[in-house]
Enzyme design. Structure first.
Site, PDB file in Angstrom:
ATOM      1  N   ARG A  62      50.723  23.424  46.853  1.00 19.48           N
ATOM      2  CA  ARG A  62      49.874  24.250  46.659  1.00 19.48           C
ATOM      3  C   ARG A  62      49.748  25.439  47.663  1.00 19.48           C
ATOM      4  NH1 ARG A  62      44.419  24.078  46.958  1.00 19.48           N
ATOM      5  NH2 ARG A  62      44.333  21.799  46.414  1.00 19.48           N
ATOM      6  N   TYR A 115      49.310  45.659  29.425  1.00 19.56           N
ATOM      7  CA  TYR A 115      49.626  44.452  28.635  1.00 19.56           C
ATOM      8  C   TYR A 115      48.453  43.736  28.168  1.00 19.56           C
ATOM      9  CZ  TYR A 115      50.689  39.416  28.053  1.00 19.56           C
ATOM     10  OH  TYR A 115      50.828  38.005  27.634  1.00 19.56           O
ATOM     11  N   ASP A 187      51.509  47.124  38.270  1.00 20.93           N
ATOM     12  CA  ASP A 187      52.406  46.412  37.562  1.00 20.93           C
ATOM     13  C   ASP A 187      53.707  46.868  37.202  1.00 20.93           C
ATOM     14  OD1 ASP A 187      53.600  44.697  35.509  1.00 20.93           O
ATOM     15  OD2 ASP A 187      51.590  43.968  34.288  1.00 20.93           O
ATOM     16  N   LYS A 212      59.503  38.058  32.990  1.00 21.33           N
ATOM     17  CA  LYS A 212      60.358  38.903  32.142  1.00 21.33           C
ATOM     18  C   LYS A 212      61.704  39.213  32.684  1.00 21.33           C
ATOM     19  CE  LYS A 212      56.518  38.806  29.888  1.00 21.33           C
ATOM     20  NZ  LYS A 212      55.436  39.601  30.094  1.00 21.33           N
TER      21      LYS A 212
HETATM   22  C1  PLP Z   1      53.947  39.528  30.121  1.00 21.16           C
HETATM   23  C2  PLP Z   1      53.242  40.528  30.972  1.00 21.16           C
HETATM   24  C3  PLP Z   1      52.272  40.194  31.794  1.00 21.16           C
HETATM   25  C4  PLP Z   1      51.657  38.821  31.646  1.00 21.16           C
HETATM   26  O1  PLP Z   1      52.713  37.743  32.602  1.00 21.16           O
HETATM   27  P1  PLP Z   1      52.519  36.377  32.208  1.00 21.16           P
HETATM   28  O2  PLP Z   1      53.559  36.069  33.049  1.00 21.16           O
HETATM   29  O3  PLP Z   1      52.791  36.128  30.651  1.00 21.16           O
HETATM   30  O4  PLP Z   1      51.263  35.881  32.716  1.00 21.16           O
HETATM   31  C5  PLP Z   1      51.848  41.391  32.684  1.00 21.16           C
HETATM   32  N1  PLP Z   1      52.134  42.281  32.371  1.00 21.16           N
HETATM   33  C6  PLP Z   1      53.054  42.903  32.059  1.00 21.16           C
HETATM   34  C7  PLP Z   1      53.357  44.270  31.747  1.00 21.16           C
HETATM   35  C8  PLP Z   1      53.681  41.829  31.044  1.00 21.16           C
HETATM   36  O5  PLP Z   1      54.629  42.450  30.139  1.00 21.16           O
END
Ligand code: PLP
Length: 397
Positions: A62, A115, A187, A212
């Protein structure tokens, strides 16, 4: 052996070698999955020194793990940041950053299309801690600046945004943030460091849903934060340690493997998406298509300035709105009806009822997510097959 200076290497080379080369212990060219929860101390004195932070080393997964550390080194390299920290998911990374920067009574300024999970965090969870997220249309930079006050602790943007594909001026937002002595957080999930390097444009902290494009194969949930070493050290020692949203060694290894092919995959995602976007924009049954690489995109020039290429995500609306869109999603055969994005497989979904159902009807209207908007994550199949699949499905409408 010559001493190659990796810090001067090109992006594709860093993707293959950035994690620090072969395993020093065995020579394995794939960094091993250190599937161990705990690490033995040489003696009691060393254990105490590790806990006190007087000695560097591994204690407990952790708090740190060699496979996770290799991924963090590589992500910091690729984003051009000082350090990185992995999380169990993109949401873990986003909520961790907000927890690190805000106290009760504080606020943050964010873009209004984010998101759906991030929007839900703003709407449902942050208010429980008395933290306010002020969502503004950041295409207009004045709106960002106007929303800032004495209690604003960060600006958070998403560009290109999920799912509207709005493009936000990163350098412009960074200038505003720095004028107010607060960090700009971005992001960068849709672009990846291959297509967009926010730190070079002035951003302070970059986050990814590594689920992603970083992973790229639809088999892992993970998040990454890149930033200044001091910030990342604090995030690791306080937030990650207490919240515990830690990445597993296996998932860290899957992402390390994904990164090796990131530029190759992104090139294909981008060229496929451009072809599909062109096809859709000429189709008589399509109302509109949004893709940052089409000159019809309202921020095409900004996208061309701050991105290397335009990504693999497209949104569009079929004539006949939601009903016709549902027919299309039920009629595709090669493309999979599913949320998530950035996978090898092309994925299609309906944001208003799926990923962005956390937005109320009024909110959806306000930020431009129409009832008929369909999101397509263009995969790595042959583009002509993706187009044929869409063509056949459109015939059924
Ligand atoms: C999917 C997504 C998230 C969230 O991520 P997780 O790995 O599903 O927790 C945040 N920002 C964007 C732009 C996303 O496409």
């Amino acid at each position: 052996m010559s001493k190659f200076d990796l810090s001067k290497a090109k992006f594709a080379t860093l993707c293959v070698h950035g994690s620090g080369g072969v395993d020093p212990l065995t020579g394995a060219i794939s960094i091993p999955i250190y599937q161990s929860s705990t690490f033995a101390f040489k003696n009691a004195k060393q254990g105490a020194a590790l806990f006190a932070g007087d000695e560097e080393g591994y204690v407990y997964t952790r708090l740190g793990n060699p496979t996770q550390a290799a991924l963090e080194r590589e992500m910091a390299f690729l984003e051009g940041g000082e350090a990185a920290l992995c999380f169990a998911s993109g949401m873990g990374a986003i909520s961790g950053i907000i927890m690190a920067l805000c106290r009760n009574g504080d606020n943050m300024v964010s873009t209004d299309t984010v998101y759906g999970g991030t929007h839900n965090l703003y709407k449902e969870t942050l208010p429980l801690w008395d933290i306010q997220a002020r969502e503004v249309n950041a295409i207009n930079l004045n709106k960002v600046e106007e929303a800032i006050d004495q209690k604003t602790r960060l600006i958070f943007i998403e560009s290109p945004a999920n799912p509207t594909l709005s493009v936000i001026d990163i350098a412009g937002c960074a200038a505003i943030a720095h004028r107010h002595k607060i960090p700009l957080v971005i992001d960068n999930t849709f672009a990846t460091p291959y297509l967009q390097r926010p730190i070079e444009l002035g951003a302070d902290i970059v986050i990814h849903s590594a689920t992603k494009y970083i992973g790229g194969h639809g088999d892992t949930i993970a998040g990454v934060v890149v930033g200044k070493k001091e910030f990342i050290d604090g995030l690791r020692a306080k937030i990650l340690r207490d919240i515990g949203a830690v990445i597993s060694p296996l998932n860290a290894w899957l992402l390390l493997r994904g990164l090796k092919t990131l530029p190759v995959r992104m090139d294909r995602h981008c060229s496929n998406a451009l072809e599909v976007a062109k096809f859709l924009s000429l189709h008589p049954k399509i109302n509109w298509v949004r893709y940052p690489g089409l000159t019809t995109h309202p921020q095409y020039e900004l996208a061309a300035r701050q991105m290397k290429k335009f990504g693999g995500m497209i949104t569009f609306e079929v004539k006949g709105g939601r009903t016709a869109g549902e027919k299309l999603m039920n009629s595709v055969g090669l493309i999979t009806l599913a949320v998530s994005l950035g996978d090898c497989d092309s994925l299609i979904e309906h944001p208003a009822s799926m990923t962005h159902s956390t937005y109320s009807e009024e909110e959806l209207k306000e930020v431009g997510i129409s009832e008929g908007l369909i999101r397509l994550s263009v995969g790595l199949e042959d583009s002509s097959d993706i187009i044929t699949d869409l063509k056949l499905a459109l015939k059924k409408i």
